[in-house]
Design an enzyme around this catalytic site. Sequence first.
Site, PDB file in Angstrom:
ATOM      1  N   LYS A   1       0.821  -1.214   0.000  1.00 37.20           N
ATOM      2  CA  LYS A   1       0.000   0.000   0.000  1.00 37.20           C
ATOM      3  C   LYS A   1       0.855   1.264   0.000  1.00 37.20           C
ATOM      4  O   LYS A   1       0.394   2.331  -0.417  1.00 37.20           O
ATOM      5  CB  LYS A   1      -0.956  -0.003   1.189  1.00 37.20           C
TER       6      LYS A   1
ATOM      7  N   GLU B   1      10.815 -10.735 -28.230  1.00 35.99           N
ATOM      8  CA  GLU B   1       9.894 -10.950 -27.102  1.00 35.99           C
ATOM      9  C   GLU B   1       8.433 -10.851 -27.502  1.00 35.99           C
ATOM     10  O   GLU B   1       7.550 -11.275 -26.744  1.00 35.99           O
ATOM     11  CB  GLU B   1      10.200  -9.969 -25.962  1.00 35.99           C
TER      12      GLU B   1
ATOM     13  N   ASP C   1      14.721 -15.191 -29.684  1.00 37.02           N
ATOM     14  CA  ASP C   1      13.458 -14.747 -30.265  1.00 37.02           C
ATOM     15  C   ASP C   1      13.200 -13.290 -29.911  1.00 37.02           C
ATOM     16  O   ASP C   1      13.663 -12.787 -28.876  1.00 37.02           O
ATOM     17  CB  ASP C   1      12.294 -15.576 -29.712  1.00 37.02           C
TER      18      ASP C   1
END
EC number: 5.3.2.5
Length: 414
Positions: free
Chosen positions: A99, A177, A175
């Site tokens: 919080k 993303e 690869d």
Amino acid sequence: MSGIIATYLIHDDSHNLEKKAEQIALGLTIGSWTHLPHLLQEQLKQHKGNVIHVEELAEHEHTNSYLRKKVKRGIIKIEYPLLNFSPDLPAILTTTFGKLSLDGEVKLIDLTFSDELKKHFPGPKFGIDGIRNLLQVHDRPLLMSIFKGMIGRNIGYLKTQLRDQAIGGVDIVKDDEILFENALTPLTKRIVSGKEVLQSVYETYGHKTLYAVNLTGRTFDLKENAKRAVQAGADILLFNVFAYGLDVLQSLAEDDEIPVPIMAHPAVSGAYSASKLYGVSSPLLLGKLLRYAGADFSLFPSPYGSVALEKEEALAISKYLTEDDASFKKSFSVPSAGIHPGFVPFIVRDFGKDVVINAGGGIHGHPNGAQGGGKAFRTAIDATLQNKPLHEVDDINLHSALQIWGNPSYEVKL
């Protein structure tokens, strides 16, 4: 210390840092203190957050102007007892910044784990030494490149790109993303086809290249997808950690049925770390926590390229990834974005030899294609390790790269 120490950068318009620190320490633990009966105070004392450091910083006019109010800046440190939370990252992050992340201009700068707490995290499965052993490369930075323009392309296009990058001397090809499961280049087909190409290159040229395939899918399908990738022969798993969560990375890293390195991509992390006033610091997020959770590689914006991170932050990320820690293996730093051969001397100077030099356009955009781009980088790496200025190297591929992108340490004159 048996728990965890959180370090915060705060901007307080009440101008009382000590009071603000105590409010945070109580608010994230027992809630209140002074109004509790003495007996209850004794019972709850072991659960109370303790302020252990308050340091006022110089006033910053730009910050005051941005916030449209005058604030007092400071660094505070609070220790949270291990009794208060379970030893996992969701509990730790909620305890130290849950919080509080919604409460004004507060940034979580660092988390210091006790040795007891560290025992609950795996760290990298392979680490720098393990990756080097896989490649049998021990004396230089590694070179990585990226598939480009794969969306909408078929497996034949992937094989051609992969072959050219491997022939160019690239150590790892990853690869993009944003390449997800699709009909044209499905996961297992990419892996099987990729291994065929890389084995052929190895037999012909004697150079070993690893392929980092993008692990994607729904969260509860990831382990099954990862195991399917391993069974197909995957070398490395690329993973968009911050789209899923650090705890998901840890779960993958701890699984003995996923015995391959994991490469953490920073996609989405900017939403947490980009602000100087809010969120979580990049060194903590992309350095320490990724290493603890099990990433063998961490990609992050370099201080030089197209999506530049401040040099101090980039070096701090690398420090967390590679500093000596008896609890964890070291992770590879992968400074990325806009990297071309002219930056190689700076990367080696700033990050040392235990670094992965990661390039996309700097390889594919070479006039001699990805083969020429890879060779230009490899030549730049070798020259840098020999303390030879790049402009003095007699190599056509490197010269072509320096003509196109420049040589930051010495502008090429033709």
